[in-house]
Enzyme design. Structure first.
Site, PDB file in Angstrom:
ATOM      1  N   ARG A  76       4.200  -1.591  -2.123  1.00 56.61           N
ATOM      2  CA  ARG A  76       4.047  -3.042  -2.315  1.00 56.61           C
ATOM      3  C   ARG A  76       2.876  -3.413  -3.222  1.00 56.61           C
ATOM      4  NH1 ARG A  76       6.967  -2.117   2.003  1.00 56.61           N
ATOM      5  NH2 ARG A  76       5.499  -0.422   2.186  1.00 56.61           N
ATOM      6  N   THR A  77       1.718  -2.844  -2.963  1.00 57.12           N
ATOM      7  CA  THR A  77       0.543  -3.267  -3.725  1.00 57.12           C
ATOM      8  C   THR A  77       0.754  -2.985  -5.215  1.00 57.12           C
ATOM      9  OG1 THR A  77      -0.824  -2.830  -1.800  1.00 57.12           O
ATOM     10  CG2 THR A  77      -1.980  -3.047  -3.887  1.00 57.12           C
ATOM     11  N   LYS A 103      -7.435  18.203 -13.561  1.00 60.02           N
ATOM     12  CA  LYS A 103      -8.248  19.212 -14.257  1.00 60.02           C
ATOM     13  C   LYS A 103      -9.711  19.124 -13.854  1.00 60.02           C
ATOM     14  CE  LYS A 103      -5.470  18.567 -18.457  1.00 60.02           C
ATOM     15  NZ  LYS A 103      -5.568  18.048 -19.828  1.00 60.02           N
ATOM     16  N   ARG A 159      -6.491   1.935  -6.323  1.00 61.67           N
ATOM     17  CA  ARG A 159      -6.446   2.313  -4.905  1.00 61.67           C
ATOM     18  C   ARG A 159      -6.915   3.740  -4.808  1.00 61.67           C
ATOM     19  NH1 ARG A 159      -1.410   1.647  -0.851  1.00 61.67           N
ATOM     20  NH2 ARG A 159      -2.351  -0.430  -0.751  1.00 61.67           N
ATOM     21  N   HIS A 181      -9.236  -4.157   1.858  1.00 59.98           N
ATOM     22  CA  HIS A 181      -7.988  -4.394   1.136  1.00 59.98           C
ATOM     23  C   HIS A 181      -7.913  -5.897   0.882  1.00 59.98           C
ATOM     24  CE1 HIS A 181      -4.102  -3.849  -0.432  1.00 59.98           C
ATOM     25  NE2 HIS A 181      -3.530  -3.122   0.507  1.00 59.98           N
TER      26      HIS A 181
HETATM   27  C1  NCD Z   1      -1.314  -1.206   3.812  1.00 58.86           C
HETATM   28  C2  NCD Z   1      -2.374  -0.330   3.186  1.00 58.86           C
HETATM   29  O1  NCD Z   1      -2.109   0.372   2.209  1.00 58.86           O
HETATM   30  O2  NCD Z   1      -3.483  -0.400   3.679  1.00 58.86           O
HETATM   31  N1  NCD Z   1      -0.169  -1.353   3.025  1.00 58.86           N
HETATM   32  C3  NCD Z   1      -0.137  -2.301   2.047  1.00 58.86           C
HETATM   33  O3  NCD Z   1      -0.955  -2.346   1.154  1.00 58.86           O
HETATM   34  N2  NCD Z   1       0.840  -3.220   2.148  1.00 58.86           N
HETATM   35  C4  NCD Z   1      -1.009  -0.861   5.214  1.00 58.86           C
HETATM   36  C5  NCD Z   1      -0.649   0.540   5.598  1.00 58.86           C
HETATM   37  O4  NCD Z   1      -0.590   1.455   4.762  1.00 58.86           O
HETATM   38  O5  NCD Z   1      -0.390   0.739   6.778  1.00 58.86           O
END
Ligand code: NCD
Length: 307
Positions: free
Chosen positions: A56-57, A85, A106, A134
């Site tokens: 999703r992100t 590397k 991320r 997040h």
């Molecule tokens: C979450 C995350 O990555 O922290 N997912 C997201 O970004 N929608 C929640 C999760 O991974 O459980």
């Protein structure tokens, strides 16, 4: 106010700033749906650096950029890059920033986004740093609560699940504390909300109840469910002890208020039974969609294209 700013933690934003982001996201909504066309970010490039799995992100950031006429470069698997590397995070960021105008990243290590922001000249948007923060998920969660319930204030909000390792609930608890809502933290004893988060939220004026049992949902307005963050457990045996320890199904929802909404950042594993999807309570797929207008707002704001 936002141009050139990094989005690392929701704690870096005031309540007024958060509400402004949500208002801009509201304006972006028809563009996110594809009903209205826009070229607002034409000529801009977003770098999308994902050192950890994401659906999703990453996809909603890409959709947000593209629906606004912008472009995207990046990777979803660090194994296909020079990190394999032995290149450092610092050098990867320095390279990426010379190719783009904003970076979404991320990373499994807490604090990595903050560190990247220290040496990057382009804005860094944290798409999740380990069990840390997040912020963009938090903003779309707030946006969802406001859209579904009319406002954030006045709701009683339960956060359920892995409150220890879940970064979405850490960010959300801080943000909700700004709105002085009543919160209930429900988790197995092993997965309780970190003490410092509870203390800080209480100092901010939040009323918090802590529970280890999933009951008393009768007066809850928003039930925010999370997955047990298996990948963050130092010991797989510890994970086994708590796996499957809570589950929302039709029976759990019997006593819930008619208009209680169930949210989840997703992915879900087994904590919400699929039978809940077709009930009026299920808001999690709308929540997923809301990632697009909220991330559009963030990109346009930090790039200085809207104020
Ligand atoms: C979450 C995350 O990555 O922290 N997912 C997201 O970004 N929608 C929640 C999760 O991974 O459980």
């Amino acid at each position: 106010m936002f141009k050139g700013r990094d989005i690392i933690s929701i704690k870096d934003f005031s309540k007024e700033e958060i509400l402004h982001i949500l208002d801009v996201a509201e304006e972006m909504f028809p563009i996110a749906e594809g009903r209205k066309k826009s070229n607002l970010l034409n000529g801009y490039i977003m770098g999308s650096l994902f050192f950890e799995p994401s659906t999703r992100t990453r996809l909603s950031f890409e959709a947000a950029m593209k629906r606004l006429g912008g472009d995207v470069i990046g990777f979803a698997m660090p194994t296909t890059t020079s990190i394999q590397k032995g290149e450092t995070l610092a050098d990867t960021i320095r390279t990426a920033e010379s190719y783009c105008d904003v970076i979404v990243m991320r990373h499994p290590k807490e604090g990595s986004a903050r560190m990247a922001a220290e040496f990057a000249k382009v804005p860094i948007i944290n798409g999740g740093d380990g069990a840390g923060h997040h912020p963009t998920q938090c903003l779309l969660d707030l946006f969802t609560i406001r859209r579904e319930k009319g406002q954030i204030e006045g709701n009683k909000i339960a956060l359920l699940g892995d409150l220890k390792y879940g970064r979405t609930v850490h960010s959300l608890a801080y943000a909700l504390a700004l709105f002085k809502v009543e919160m209930v933290f429900i988790s197995p004893p092993e997965l309780q909300m970190p003490k410092e988060v509870v203390e800080e939220c209480r100092e901010m004026g939040a009323k918090i109840t802590i529970k280890n049992e999933l009951n008393g949902l009768e007066d809850i307005d928003v039930l925010y469910v999370t997955r047990i963050q298996k990948e963050r457990f130092p010991d797989p045996e510890e994970y086994k002890k708590v796996a499957g320890s809570y589950r929302i199904d039709l029976k759990t929802l019997e006593k819930a208020k008619d208009d209680m909404i169930v949210m989840h950042p997703l992915p879900r594993v087994d904590e919400i039974s699929p039978e809940v999807d077709k009930t009026k309570h299920a808001a999690y797929f709308r929540q997923t969609f809301n990632g697009v207008p909220v991330r559009m707002a963030l990109l346009a704001l930090v790039l200085g294209v809207v104020e």
